[in-house]
Design an enzyme around this catalytic site. Structure first.
Site, PDB file in Angstrom:
ATOM      1  N   GLU A   1       0.825  -1.211   0.000  1.00 28.80           N
ATOM      2  CA  GLU A   1       0.000   0.000   0.000  1.00 28.80           C
ATOM      3  C   GLU A   1       0.850   1.248   0.000  1.00 28.80           C
ATOM      4  O   GLU A   1       2.065   1.186   0.187  1.00 28.80           O
ATOM      5  CB  GLU A   1      -0.929   0.001   1.222  1.00 28.80           C
ATOM      6  CG  GLU A   1      -0.178   0.015   2.543  1.00 28.80           C
ATOM      7  CD  GLU A   1      -1.077  -0.209   3.754  1.00 28.80           C
ATOM      8  OE1 GLU A   1      -2.138  -0.868   3.632  1.00 28.80           O
ATOM      9  OE2 GLU A   1      -0.713   0.274   4.832  1.00 28.80           O
TER      10      GLU A   1
ATOM     11  N   HIS B   1       4.871   0.310  -0.014  1.00 29.55           N
ATOM     12  CA  HIS B   1       5.637  -0.369   1.023  1.00 29.55           C
ATOM     13  C   HIS B   1       4.915  -1.640   1.460  1.00 29.55           C
ATOM     14  O   HIS B   1       3.694  -1.740   1.362  1.00 29.55           O
ATOM     15  CB  HIS B   1       5.914   0.545   2.218  1.00 29.55           C
ATOM     16  CG  HIS B   1       4.681   1.116   2.843  1.00 29.55           C
ATOM     17  ND1 HIS B   1       3.985   2.171   2.290  1.00 29.55           N
ATOM     18  CD2 HIS B   1       4.009   0.775   3.959  1.00 29.55           C
ATOM     19  CE1 HIS B   1       2.941   2.459   3.045  1.00 29.55           C
ATOM     20  NE2 HIS B   1       2.921   1.622   4.075  1.00 29.55           N
TER      21      HIS B   1
ATOM     22  N   CYS C   1       5.565   1.884  14.981  1.00 29.39           N
ATOM     23  CA  CYS C   1       5.288   2.744  13.837  1.00 29.39           C
ATOM     24  C   CYS C   1       4.673   4.041  14.342  1.00 29.39           C
ATOM     25  O   CYS C   1       3.672   4.017  15.072  1.00 29.39           O
ATOM     26  CB  CYS C   1       4.338   2.030  12.886  1.00 29.39           C
ATOM     27  SG  CYS C   1       3.892   3.003  11.435  1.00 29.39           S
TER      28      CYS C   1
END
Length: 147
Positions: free
Chosen positions: A61, A101, A115
């Site tokens: 995505e 990615h 993240c």
């Protein structure tokens, strides 16, 4: 809350273990998500922990927002744009805006990462058939991606 205790390796007190994606039509394997810091007006970011089970992968995505990632468990690999990087604990990954990615864990163990993303952000975008064909022009990328 001003303190959240780790209760087990890569699990935190009162932090729910969530499905990686809630949308239909996404393609991933063996990924979970935990929102460690949901963000607020004083610090408008969200800090999350993702874990990719052995042999698993995240969705291929892109987004209009950036990601800052730190590998905190295991090893694996990531596609960022058209480059594939081997990953190990302690590595940092920057995913620029509008960049394809995908994270993958090896067959031998999980890949876990923190993240950091903006609190206000767009939804993930999957590649069109034409974009996927362009990515697959590179043999290394073609063999890496899972869709």
């Amino acid at each position: 809350r001003t303190h959240v205790r780790q209760t087990a390796p890569f699990r935190w007190e009162e932090v729910s273990l969530l499905a990686y994606k809630e949308d239909e039509g996404t393609h991933f394997k063996g990924v979970t998500r935990q929102v460690l810091f949901p963000g607020d007006s004083q610090l408008p970011v969200q800090w999350r922990y993702f874990e990719v089970a052995e042999g698993g992968h995240s969705t291929l995505e892109s987004h209009d927002h950036v990601h800052a990632v730190m590998i905190v468990r295991g090893e694996g690999a990531v596609l960022v744009g058209t480059r594939i990087h081997r990953l190990a604990t302690g590595d940092l990954v920057y995913v620029p805006a509008r960049t394809w990615h995908q994270f993958r864990a090896p067959a031998q163990g999980p890949l876990g990462f923190l993240c950091l993303v903006a609190l206000e952000r767009d939804k993930p975008r999957r590649p069109t058939a034409e974009e996927l064909a362009r990515l697959r022009e590179d043999p290394a990328v073609a063999s890496f991606i899972r869709v």
